[in-house]
Design an enzyme around this catalytic site. Structure first.
Site, PDB file in Angstrom:
ATOM      1  N   ASP A 143      50.622  36.445  22.818  1.00 21.29           N
ATOM      2  CA  ASP A 143      50.928  37.623  23.636  1.00 21.29           C
ATOM      3  C   ASP A 143      52.298  37.523  24.294  1.00 21.29           C
ATOM      4  O   ASP A 143      52.955  36.477  24.238  1.00 21.29           O
ATOM      5  CB  ASP A 143      49.831  37.847  24.698  1.00 21.29           C
ATOM      6  CG  ASP A 143      49.376  36.541  25.360  1.00 21.29           C
ATOM      7  OD1 ASP A 143      50.138  35.563  25.341  1.00 21.29           O
ATOM      8  OD2 ASP A 143      48.258  36.511  25.886  1.00 21.29           O
TER       9      ASP A 143
ATOM     10  N   ASN B 205      38.300  35.222  34.026  1.00 23.65           N
ATOM     11  CA  ASN B 205      37.369  36.319  33.739  1.00 23.65           C
ATOM     12  C   ASN B 205      36.889  36.302  32.281  1.00 23.65           C
ATOM     13  O   ASN B 205      36.300  37.265  31.816  1.00 23.65           O
ATOM     14  CB  ASN B 205      38.034  37.673  34.058  1.00 23.65           C
ATOM     15  CG  ASN B 205      39.257  37.938  33.180  1.00 23.65           C
ATOM     16  OD1 ASN B 205      39.601  37.139  32.316  1.00 23.65           O
ATOM     17  ND2 ASN B 205      39.912  39.075  33.401  1.00 23.65           N
TER      18      ASN B 205
ATOM     19  N   HIS C 105      38.807  36.165  29.576  1.00 24.51           N
ATOM     20  CA  HIS C 105      39.692  36.769  28.570  1.00 24.51           C
ATOM     21  C   HIS C 105      40.258  35.717  27.615  1.00 24.51           C
ATOM     22  O   HIS C 105      40.373  34.538  27.964  1.00 24.51           O
ATOM     23  CB  HIS C 105      40.813  37.612  29.223  1.00 24.51           C
ATOM     24  CG  HIS C 105      41.921  36.855  29.867  1.00 24.51           C
ATOM     25  ND1 HIS C 105      42.712  37.393  30.859  1.00 24.51           N
ATOM     26  CD2 HIS C 105      42.412  35.598  29.673  1.00 24.51           C
ATOM     27  CE1 HIS C 105      43.621  36.515  31.228  1.00 24.51           C
ATOM     28  NE2 HIS C 105      43.464  35.421  30.528  1.00 24.51           N
TER      29      HIS C 105
ATOM     30  N   GLU D  78      41.157  41.605  27.847  1.00 21.84           N
ATOM     31  CA  GLU D  78      40.384  41.564  29.079  1.00 21.84           C
ATOM     32  C   GLU D  78      38.935  41.980  28.793  1.00 21.84           C
ATOM     33  O   GLU D  78      38.642  42.512  27.713  1.00 21.84           O
ATOM     34  CB  GLU D  78      41.021  42.518  30.101  1.00 21.84           C
ATOM     35  CG  GLU D  78      42.492  42.193  30.433  1.00 21.84           C
ATOM     36  CD  GLU D  78      42.674  40.951  31.330  1.00 21.84           C
ATOM     37  OE1 GLU D  78      41.800  40.072  31.347  1.00 21.84           O
ATOM     38  OE2 GLU D  78      43.710  40.878  32.006  1.00 21.84           O
TER      39      GLU D  78
HETATM   40  P1  PGA Z   1      45.982  29.353  32.284  1.00 21.41           P
HETATM   41  O1  PGA Z   1      45.705  30.749  31.583  1.00 21.41           O
HETATM   42  O2  PGA Z   1      46.052  28.342  31.191  1.00 21.41           O
HETATM   43  O3  PGA Z   1      47.281  29.514  32.978  1.00 21.41           O
HETATM   44  O4  PGA Z   1      44.836  29.092  33.201  1.00 21.41           O
HETATM   45  C1  PGA Z   1      44.791  30.836  30.562  1.00 21.41           C
HETATM   46  C2  PGA Z   1      44.593  32.266  30.160  1.00 21.41           C
HETATM   47  O5  PGA Z   1      44.749  33.172  30.991  1.00 21.41           O
HETATM   48  O6  PGA Z   1      44.268  32.499  28.984  1.00 21.41           O
END
Ligand code: PGA
Length: 248
Positions: free
Chosen positions: A68, A137, A139, A144
């Site tokens: 992304d 959450n 995702h 999301e």
């Molecule tokens: P993070 O993010 O590794 O910074 O916790 C993971 C994500 O949002 O997929």
């Protein structure tokens, strides 16, 4: 169901993940790798850079695709995911810059940009292994909760929970600075990878991991939509695994 590996520390998680990628590259030097950004994979990238430096792990034929990119940030912006990948991994290894594909957050036409990304993945024969993190959450990439299992690369809106998580001082300083949209590979795009390795570290991920592995197969927890993938491994530290009820 995904295979689950529980490690004592996040260093061990990174070593295990990097070892899987190193094995893939050694057995197929022109592997197509899917990468993720965020805090979680940083140690894995450091370990891959170390393997390149000390053991000559050769990235010269490897192709990479990233999950992304923030909509509106160009690759020079220090919070863009293009910048992150160059900084944490690409500049430390012998990958050819033109073999690294990160969606362009400033593309004039986001739909065309997303279509071109999918077409490039198809043109190189699909992704061999995709590395994933997971949001608090549930995702995966910026898919999301509510994202369909067959979603493709597209422009998406970020939830408040993701905006807050990414402005806790690790990346952006305050929520107002976080872009509201991103280009994101879809869940369908990720599920087509031949192998998936999802990493999670820290107690903030414990609920999402429990839902992904032991809850229902549902878009309410996007990572649960990996439950029926035929070659998916979750590598967790003990804090991220702390709410799992089954023994792994
Ligand atoms: P993070 O993010 O590794 O910074 O916790 C993971 C994500 O949002 O997929």
């Amino acid at each position: 169901m995904p295979k689950v590996i529980i490690c004592k520390t996040d260093d061990e998680v990174a070593k295990k993940a990097a070892a899987i990628f190193a094995k893939q590259i050694r057995s197929k030097p022109d592997s197509v790798l899917g990468f993720a950004t965020g805090s979680t994979p940083e140690k894995t990238y450091a370990e891959l850079a170390r393997l390149h430096k000390t053991e000559g792990l050769d990235f010269s034929k490897v192709r990479t695709f990233n999950l992304d990119e923030y909509w509106g940030l160009d690759g020079d912006h220090n919070q863009s995911y293009r910048y992150f990948m160059n900084d944490r991994l690409f500049k430390h290894i012998n990958i050819k810059p033109w073999n690294t594909f990160v969606l362009d957050g400033t593309a004039v036409n986001p739909m065309l940009e997303c279509k071109a990304f999918e077409t490039k993945i198809l043109a190189v024969g699909g992704v061999d292994i995709w590395l994933l993190g997971i949001g608090n959450n549930g995702h995966i990439a910026f898919n999301e909760p509510g994202s369909p299992v067959d979603s493709r690369t597209r422009l998406v809106s970020l939830t408040q929970s993701t905006i807050d998580a990414n402005s806790d001082g690790r990346f952006f300083k305050n929520p107002a600075d976080v872009p509201r949209c991103a280009l994101s590979a879809g869940i369908g795009t990720v599920r087509e990878a031949r192998k998936i390795v999802l990493l999670a570290t820290g107690s903030k991920k414990a609920d999402a991991i429990a839902a992904a592995l032991e809850g229902p197969f549902t878009p309410d927890c996007p990572a649960s939509l990996l439950q029926d993938h035929k070659d998916c491994t979750f590598i967790l530290d003990s804090a991220a695994a702390s709410k799992l009820k089954k023994k792994y």
